[in-house]
Design an enzyme around this catalytic site. Structure first.
Site, PDB file in Angstrom:
ATOM      1  CG  ASP A 235      -2.042   0.948   1.189  1.00  0.00           C
ATOM      2  OD1 ASP A 235      -1.870   2.032   0.604  1.00  0.00           O
ATOM      3  OD2 ASP A 235      -3.114   0.646   1.753  1.00  0.00           O
TER       4      ASP A 235
ATOM      5  CG  ASP B 266      -4.342   5.518   0.178  1.00  0.00           C
ATOM      6  OD1 ASP B 266      -3.547   4.573   0.064  1.00  0.00           O
ATOM      7  OD2 ASP B 266      -5.126   5.660   1.143  1.00  0.00           O
TER       8      ASP B 266
ATOM      9  CG  HIS C  34      -9.567   7.011   3.197  1.00  0.00           C
ATOM     10  ND1 HIS C  34      -8.567   7.841   2.799  1.00  0.00           N
ATOM     11  CD2 HIS C  34      -9.095   5.736   3.011  1.00  0.00           C
ATOM     12  CE1 HIS C  34      -7.523   7.117   2.412  1.00  0.00           C
ATOM     13  NE2 HIS C  34      -7.816   5.836   2.515  1.00  0.00           N
TER      14      HIS C  34
ATOM     15  CG  HIS D 221      -8.423   8.485   6.950  1.00  0.00           C
ATOM     16  ND1 HIS D 221      -9.246   7.471   6.537  1.00  0.00           N
ATOM     17  CD2 HIS D 221      -7.176   7.986   6.919  1.00  0.00           C
ATOM     18  CE1 HIS D 221      -8.519   6.394   6.291  1.00  0.00           C
ATOM     19  NE2 HIS D 221      -7.259   6.678   6.516  1.00  0.00           N
TER      20      HIS D 221
ATOM     21  CD  GLU E 297      -8.182   1.703   1.824  1.00  0.00           C
ATOM     22  OE1 GLU E 297      -7.263   0.888   2.029  1.00  0.00           O
ATOM     23  OE2 GLU E 297      -8.160   2.859   2.260  1.00  0.00           O
TER      24      GLU E 297
ATOM     25  CD  GLU F 123      -6.047   2.672  -0.784  1.00  0.00           C
ATOM     26  OE1 GLU F 123      -5.052   2.074  -0.354  1.00  0.00           O
ATOM     27  OE2 GLU F 123      -6.621   3.599  -0.175  1.00  0.00           O
TER      28      GLU F 123
HETATM   29 MN    MN Z   1      -3.780   2.787   1.170  1.00  0.00          MN
HETATM   30 MN    MN Z   2      -6.512   4.232   1.921  1.00  0.00          MN
END
Ligand code: MN
Ligand code: MN
Length: 295
Positions: free
Chosen positions: A84, A95, A155, A163, A188, A281
């Site tokens: 990630d 992200d 998010h 976030h 994700e 994601e």
């Molecule tokens: Mn992530």
């Molecule tokens: Mn994330």
């Protein structure tokens, strides 16, 4: 085109080249510490900054695992490895995560997470409910015979904030909000062969400054100044600070800062039934008709 789209596209490009270069090393017998360090280094070389430490979570570990400096973990044959990666340019964060699978018995699990992501992205457009996207993710994963991880979610991303206060669930939810044009979200899906939720362990490898506070000692002042100037309010790795401060003293300072509410820590998340977890994601920007997918 909005100016910020250029920054998002640049952050996405940086992640792509950083992962592309490292991909050949993501295989059994490689130390995950070296993978994380090289990806983060490449992000910086390419002109970005890590938006959070590279997470490398293996098998039943779902998230929040970023190796410390003395971590000797190597990828084993048949591991399922989630990588990630977050990078930002000028505060605009991408992200993204992928699963590298070395277990031929779990191919379909990994495909279920990927398919859920594709279907979720296809569902996104302005005014769609977040719960609808959760429903699509849940149904896709269940149709393949697996469970979505219900207490992990996508998010809202805001400038310098990972976030942004709104979620995209991985299951159908009763209460949900409508997506707005130009909002940027990480989506994700996590799929598992386990119970379908994660538990937080007491292993802490990732931290974040949440508010400014008067230091109680010279060392604490140094640590706080370092965090503030290097990462601001974005998450950082224990490993990053271990390069600057003596690990045992650092541990005491961090514990004290957590206790006083200046820093929050993220325990490693493990699947409740010790079931293997796969994740995929991406980051998108909502448009009237659909979305712009950055990566
Ligand atoms: Mn992530
Ligand atoms: Mn994330």
């Amino acid at each position: 085109m909005l100016e910020k789209i250029r920054y998002y596209k640049e952050a996405a490009r940086i992640i792509k080249v950083s992962l592309e270069e490292e991909k050949r090393n993501i295989k059994p017998n490689t130390r995950i510490l070296d993978i994380a360090e090289r990806i983060e280094q490449k992000i910086i070389e390419e002109g970005g900054k890590p938006a959070f430490p590279v997470n490398i979570s293996i098998n039943e570990v779902a998230a929040h695992y970023s190796p410390s400096l003395n971590d000797e973990t190597v990828i084993k044959p048949r591991d399922v490895v989630k990588v990630d990666i977050g990078a930002h340019v000028n505060g605009y964060i991408i992200d993204s995560a992928w699963t590298f699978n070395f277990n031929s018995n779990l191919k379909e699990l990994v495909e279920a997470a990927s398919l859920a992501l594709e279907k979720a992205v296809d569902t996104v457009k302005a005014k769609v409910r977040s719960g609808k996207i959760g429903e699509v993710i849940e149904e896709t994963i269940k149709s393949k015979g697996f469970k979505p991880v219900q207490n992990l979610s996508g998010h809202l991303l805001k400038r310098y904030s990972l976030h942004g206060g709104k979620s995209i669930p991985n299951v159908k939810t009763f209460f949900s909000h409508r997506l707005k044009e130009n909002e940027v979200y990480a989506i994700e899906p996590f799929a598992t062969v386990g119970k379908g939720y994660v538990k937080e362990t007491r292993k802490y490898l990732i931290f974040r400054l949440v508010k400014k506070m008067e230091p109680r000692s010279k060392l604490e002042e140094k640590v706080l100044n370092y965090i503030r100037s290097s990462y601001n309010f974005l998450p950082f790795a224990l490993r990053w600070l271990e390069k600057e401060f003596e690990p045992q003293l650092l541990d005491l300072v961090l514990k004290d800062l957590v206790k006083r509410g200046a820093v929050e820590r993220y325990g490693v998340l493990v699947e409740a039934g010790k079931g293997v977890v796969a994740q995929r994601e991406t980051t998108i920007m909502v448009t009237k008709q659909g979305c712009v997918r950055f990566i």
